[in-house]
Design a protein around this motif. Structure first.
Motif, PDB file in Angstrom:
ATOM      1  N   GLU A 127       0.825  -1.198   0.000  1.00  0.00           N
ATOM      2  CA  GLU A 127       0.000   0.000   0.000  1.00  0.00           C
ATOM      3  C   GLU A 127       0.867   1.259   0.000  1.00  0.00           C
ATOM      4  OE1 GLU A 127      -3.220   0.215  -0.350  1.00  0.00           O
ATOM      5  OE2 GLU A 127      -3.435  -1.962  -0.442  1.00  0.00           O
ATOM      6  N   PRO A 128       0.926   1.972  -1.125  1.00  0.00           N
ATOM      7  CA  PRO A 128       1.674   3.237  -1.147  1.00  0.00           C
ATOM      8  C   PRO A 128       1.031   4.265  -0.222  1.00  0.00           C
ATOM      9  CG  PRO A 128       1.183   2.458  -3.376  1.00  0.00           C
ATOM     10  CD  PRO A 128       0.354   1.642  -2.437  1.00  0.00           C
ATOM     11  N   ILE A 129       1.871   5.093   0.387  1.00  0.00           N
ATOM     12  CA  ILE A 129       1.410   6.165   1.264  1.00  0.00           C
ATOM     13  C   ILE A 129       1.886   7.489   0.682  1.00  0.00           C
ATOM     14  CG2 ILE A 129       1.526   7.152   3.588  1.00  0.00           C
ATOM     15  CD1 ILE A 129       2.046   4.341   4.644  1.00  0.00           C
ATOM     16  N   LEU A 130       0.987   8.447   0.536  1.00  0.00           N
ATOM     17  CA  LEU A 130       1.306   9.720  -0.096  1.00  0.00           C
ATOM     18  C   LEU A 130       2.458  10.417   0.622  1.00  0.00           C
ATOM     19  CD1 LEU A 130       0.451  11.744  -2.323  1.00  0.00           C
ATOM     20  CD2 LEU A 130      -0.994  12.849  -0.597  1.00  0.00           C
ATOM     21  N   PHE A 131       3.439  10.832  -0.148  1.00  0.00           N
ATOM     22  CA  PHE A 131       4.598  11.562   0.372  1.00  0.00           C
ATOM     23  C   PHE A 131       4.119  12.789   1.147  1.00  0.00           C
ATOM     24  CE2 PHE A 131       7.920  14.850  -0.389  1.00  0.00           C
ATOM     25  CZ  PHE A 131       8.982  14.224   0.242  1.00  0.00           C
ATOM     26  N   ASP A 132       4.598  12.938   2.395  1.00  0.00           N
ATOM     27  CA  ASP A 132       4.057  14.015   3.235  1.00  0.00           C
ATOM     28  C   ASP A 132       5.105  14.999   3.734  1.00  0.00           C
ATOM     29  OD1 ASP A 132       5.381  12.472   5.075  1.00  0.00           O
ATOM     30  OD2 ASP A 132       3.689  12.260   6.461  1.00  0.00           O
ATOM     31  N   GLU A 133       6.325  14.934   3.194  1.00  0.00           N
ATOM     32  CA  GLU A 133       7.342  15.897   3.609  1.00  0.00           C
ATOM     33  C   GLU A 133       7.249  17.155   2.734  1.00  0.00           C
ATOM     34  OE1 GLU A 133       9.444  15.697   6.206  1.00  0.00           O
ATOM     35  OE2 GLU A 133       8.539  13.807   6.806  1.00  0.00           O
ATOM     36  N   VAL A 134       6.083  17.783   2.772  1.00  0.00           N
ATOM     37  CA  VAL A 134       5.816  18.984   1.978  1.00  0.00           C
ATOM     38  C   VAL A 134       5.350  20.079   2.930  1.00  0.00           C
ATOM     39  CG1 VAL A 134       4.576  19.940   0.001  1.00  0.00           C
ATOM     40  CG2 VAL A 134       5.102  17.493   0.067  1.00  0.00           C
ATOM     41  N   TYR A 135       5.977  21.249   2.837  1.00  0.00           N
ATOM     42  CA  TYR A 135       5.777  22.285   3.843  1.00  0.00           C
ATOM     43  C   TYR A 135       5.469  23.641   3.213  1.00  0.00           C
ATOM     44  CZ  TYR A 135       8.070  18.678   6.562  1.00  0.00           C
ATOM     45  OH  TYR A 135       8.394  17.477   7.142  1.00  0.00           O
ATOM     46  N   ASP A 136       4.760  24.460   3.986  1.00  0.00           N
ATOM     47  CA  ASP A 136       4.437  25.827   3.577  1.00  0.00           C
ATOM     48  C   ASP A 136       5.488  26.769   4.157  1.00  0.00           C
ATOM     49  OD1 ASP A 136       3.418  28.296   3.009  1.00  0.00           O
ATOM     50  OD2 ASP A 136       1.398  27.878   3.746  1.00  0.00           O
ATOM     51  N   ALA A 137       6.372  27.266   3.288  1.00  0.00           N
ATOM     52  CA  ALA A 137       7.445  28.165   3.720  1.00  0.00           C
ATOM     53  C   ALA A 137       7.275  29.547   3.109  1.00  0.00           C
ATOM     54  CB  ALA A 137       8.801  27.579   3.333  1.00  0.00           C
ATOM     55  N   ARG A 138       6.039  29.913   2.794  1.00  0.00           N
ATOM     56  CA  ARG A 138       5.818  31.223   2.173  1.00  0.00           C
ATOM     57  C   ARG A 138       6.157  32.365   3.128  1.00  0.00           C
ATOM     58  NH1 ARG A 138      -0.175  30.608   0.479  1.00  0.00           N
ATOM     59  NH2 ARG A 138      -0.081  29.325   2.369  1.00  0.00           N
ATOM     60  N   ASP A 139       5.886  32.182   4.397  1.00  0.00           N
ATOM     61  CA  ASP A 139       6.206  33.230   5.372  1.00  0.00           C
ATOM     62  C   ASP A 139       7.671  33.160   5.789  1.00  0.00           C
ATOM     63  OD1 ASP A 139       3.623  34.220   5.366  1.00  0.00           O
ATOM     64  OD2 ASP A 139       2.979  32.881   6.977  1.00  0.00           O
ATOM     65  N   VAL A 140       8.125  31.952   6.110  1.00  0.00           N
ATOM     66  CA  VAL A 140       9.515  31.772   6.538  1.00  0.00           C
ATOM     67  C   VAL A 140       9.893  30.311   6.332  1.00  0.00           C
ATOM     68  CG1 VAL A 140       8.871  31.309   8.943  1.00  0.00           C
ATOM     69  CG2 VAL A 140      11.180  32.129   8.413  1.00  0.00           C
ATOM     70  N   THR A 142      12.067  27.498   7.853  1.00  0.00           N
ATOM     71  CA  THR A 142      12.742  27.213   9.111  1.00  0.00           C
ATOM     72  C   THR A 142      12.733  25.704   9.318  1.00  0.00           C
ATOM     73  OG1 THR A 142      12.788  27.753  11.481  1.00  0.00           O
ATOM     74  CG2 THR A 142      10.614  27.568  10.444  1.00  0.00           C
ATOM     75  N   ASN A 143      12.935  25.237  10.544  1.00  0.00           N
ATOM     76  CA  ASN A 143      12.936  23.801  10.785  1.00  0.00           C
ATOM     77  C   ASN A 143      11.552  23.211  10.537  1.00  0.00           C
ATOM     78  OD1 ASN A 143      15.702  23.089  11.655  1.00  0.00           O
ATOM     79  ND2 ASN A 143      15.322  24.635  13.217  1.00  0.00           N
ATOM     80  N   LYS A 144      11.542  21.969  10.097  1.00  0.00           N
ATOM     81  CA  LYS A 144      10.306  21.333   9.637  1.00  0.00           C
ATOM     82  C   LYS A 144       9.201  21.352  10.692  1.00  0.00           C
ATOM     83  CE  LYS A 144      12.275  19.954   5.730  1.00  0.00           C
ATOM     84  NZ  LYS A 144      13.637  20.467   5.936  1.00  0.00           N
ATOM     85  N   LYS A 145       9.560  21.153  11.940  1.00  0.00           N
ATOM     86  CA  LYS A 145       8.544  21.082  12.993  1.00  0.00           C
ATOM     87  C   LYS A 145       7.822  22.409  13.193  1.00  0.00           C
ATOM     88  CE  LYS A 145      11.832  22.048  16.759  1.00  0.00           C
ATOM     89  NZ  LYS A 145      11.243  23.350  17.121  1.00  0.00           N
ATOM     90  N   ASP A 146       8.397  23.487  12.664  1.00  0.00           N
ATOM     91  CA  ASP A 146       7.811  24.816  12.855  1.00  0.00           C
ATOM     92  C   ASP A 146       7.116  25.341  11.600  1.00  0.00           C
ATOM     93  OD1 ASP A 146       8.741  24.995  15.516  1.00  0.00           O
ATOM     94  OD2 ASP A 146      10.734  25.576  14.800  1.00  0.00           O
ATOM     95  N   MET A 147       6.992  24.505  10.565  1.00  0.00           N
ATOM     96  CA  MET A 147       6.305  24.927   9.343  1.00  0.00           C
ATOM     97  C   MET A 147       5.038  24.104   9.139  1.00  0.00           C
ATOM     98  SD  MET A 147       9.299  25.707   6.502  1.00  0.00           S
ATOM     99  CE  MET A 147      10.047  24.065   6.563  1.00  0.00           C
ATOM    100  N   PRO A 148       3.988  24.716   8.617  1.00  0.00           N
ATOM    101  CA  PRO A 148       2.753  23.969   8.342  1.00  0.00           C
ATOM    102  C   PRO A 148       2.964  22.942   7.230  1.00  0.00           C
ATOM    103  CG  PRO A 148       2.385  26.349   8.279  1.00  0.00           C
ATOM    104  CD  PRO A 148       3.858  26.144   8.285  1.00  0.00           C
ATOM    105  N   HIS A 149       2.265  21.826   7.343  1.00  0.00           N
ATOM    106  CA  HIS A 149       2.232  20.836   6.272  1.00  0.00           C
ATOM    107  C   HIS A 149       1.243  21.265   5.188  1.00  0.00           C
ATOM    108  CE1 HIS A 149       4.499  17.651   8.311  1.00  0.00           C
ATOM    109  NE2 HIS A 149       4.418  16.972   7.184  1.00  0.00           N
ATOM    110  N   ILE A 150       1.528  20.883   3.960  1.00  0.00           N
ATOM    111  CA  ILE A 150       0.535  20.938   2.892  1.00  0.00           C
ATOM    112  C   ILE A 150       0.582  19.603   2.158  1.00  0.00           C
ATOM    113  CG2 ILE A 150       0.599  23.440   2.599  1.00  0.00           C
ATOM    114  CD1 ILE A 150       2.412  23.061   0.209  1.00  0.00           C
ATOM    115  N   ALA A 151      -0.463  19.279   1.425  1.00  0.00           N
ATOM    116  CA  ALA A 151      -0.505  18.019   0.690  1.00  0.00           C
ATOM    117  C   ALA A 151       0.350  18.116  -0.568  1.00  0.00           C
ATOM    118  CB  ALA A 151      -1.943  17.679   0.314  1.00  0.00           C
ATOM    119  N   ALA A 152       1.039  17.037  -0.885  1.00  0.00           N
ATOM    120  CA  ALA A 152       1.873  17.011  -2.088  1.00  0.00           C
ATOM    121  C   ALA A 152       1.051  17.286  -3.338  1.00  0.00           C
ATOM    122  CB  ALA A 152       2.571  15.659  -2.201  1.00  0.00           C
ATOM    123  N   THR A 153      -0.199  16.856  -3.326  1.00  0.00           N
ATOM    124  CA  THR A 153      -1.064  17.035  -4.495  1.00  0.00           C
ATOM    125  C   THR A 153      -1.476  18.486  -4.703  1.00  0.00           C
ATOM    126  OG1 THR A 153      -2.923  16.418  -3.072  1.00  0.00           O
ATOM    127  CG2 THR A 153      -1.967  14.688  -4.443  1.00  0.00           C
TER     128      THR A 153
END
Length: 217
Positions: A127-140, A142-153
């Protein structure tokens, strides 16, 4: 935004083993086998045998994460660097690192971009799982834990992103169907959105991500 592009495009952090595409470590080479980490097929810092993380700033040319609404086993993202010369240099690098070396004409240009791939299914899993290391860095950025997630799609063509990847190699067959050839590719590690349409924020903590002290770009 221009300042951020320039900063990210020239970024080097030796402690974190991070290098912008145009600033690669000159001594980088294929890693070695160690009992706890077989790095023979990963481009590494020879001093530490740690994989080199490569940052590429550019515009999304194409993406492939799902088919008919379901995650594909192998995802891909092609980014056109903001500097055209970097795309050419990257193509020449892949050709030179292949075994035997290739001429640049034998390396797919991928729309003059950097094509990164990622298996979305673990070994032994069907079962493939959608890649989720995608982040919203429009404001800044920084480290991954401090950025919002967005969907790869939600990534769209021409979005400005920071692609994080590592150079790996794999075996393939020659004309006699023997596994003698080694080809080189970029493995997708993470994507950060720098500029595009408004997306919904979604924050959650991430584990296993290497943090860089004081990172805010």
């Amino acid at each position: 935004l221009i300042r951020r592009i320039k900063t990210l495009s020239s970024y080097i952090n030796k402690d974190a083993n991070v290098y912008a595409l145009g600033k690669l470590l000159p001594t980088a080479t294929w890693g070695i086998f160690q009992p706890q980490a077989d790095r023979r097929n990963e481009m590494c810092d020879p001093a530490t045998n740690d994989p080199i993380i490569i940052w590429t700033v550019g515009h999304v040319a194409s993406s492939w994460f799902t088919k008919n609404g379901e995650p594909e086993r192998q995802a891909s993202l092609t980014v056109v660097p903001v500097s055209h010369s970097l795309a050419e240099q990257y193509t020449l690098l892949l050709a030179a690192l292949s075994t035997p070396p290739l001429s640049a004409s034998h390396i797919p240009l991928s729309l003059n971009g950097v094509r990164a791939i990622k298996w979305q299914s673990e070994k032994g899993s069907s079962e493939p799982i959608l890649f989720d290391e995608v982040y919203d860095a429009r404001d800044v950025f920084t480290n991954k834990k401090d950025m919002p997630h967005i969907a790869a799609t939600e990534l769209q063509k021409n979005d400005l992103v920071l692609l994080e990847g590592k150079i790996t190699r794999y075996r393939t067959q020659d004309e006699d169907k023997k596994w003698t050839l080694l080809r080189v590719q970029m493995e997708l590690l993470a994507v950060s959105l720098l500029s595009c349409a408004v997306l919904q924020d979604s924050r959650k903590p991430i584990s296993g991500i290497r943090e860089i002290s004081g990172l805010r770009i």
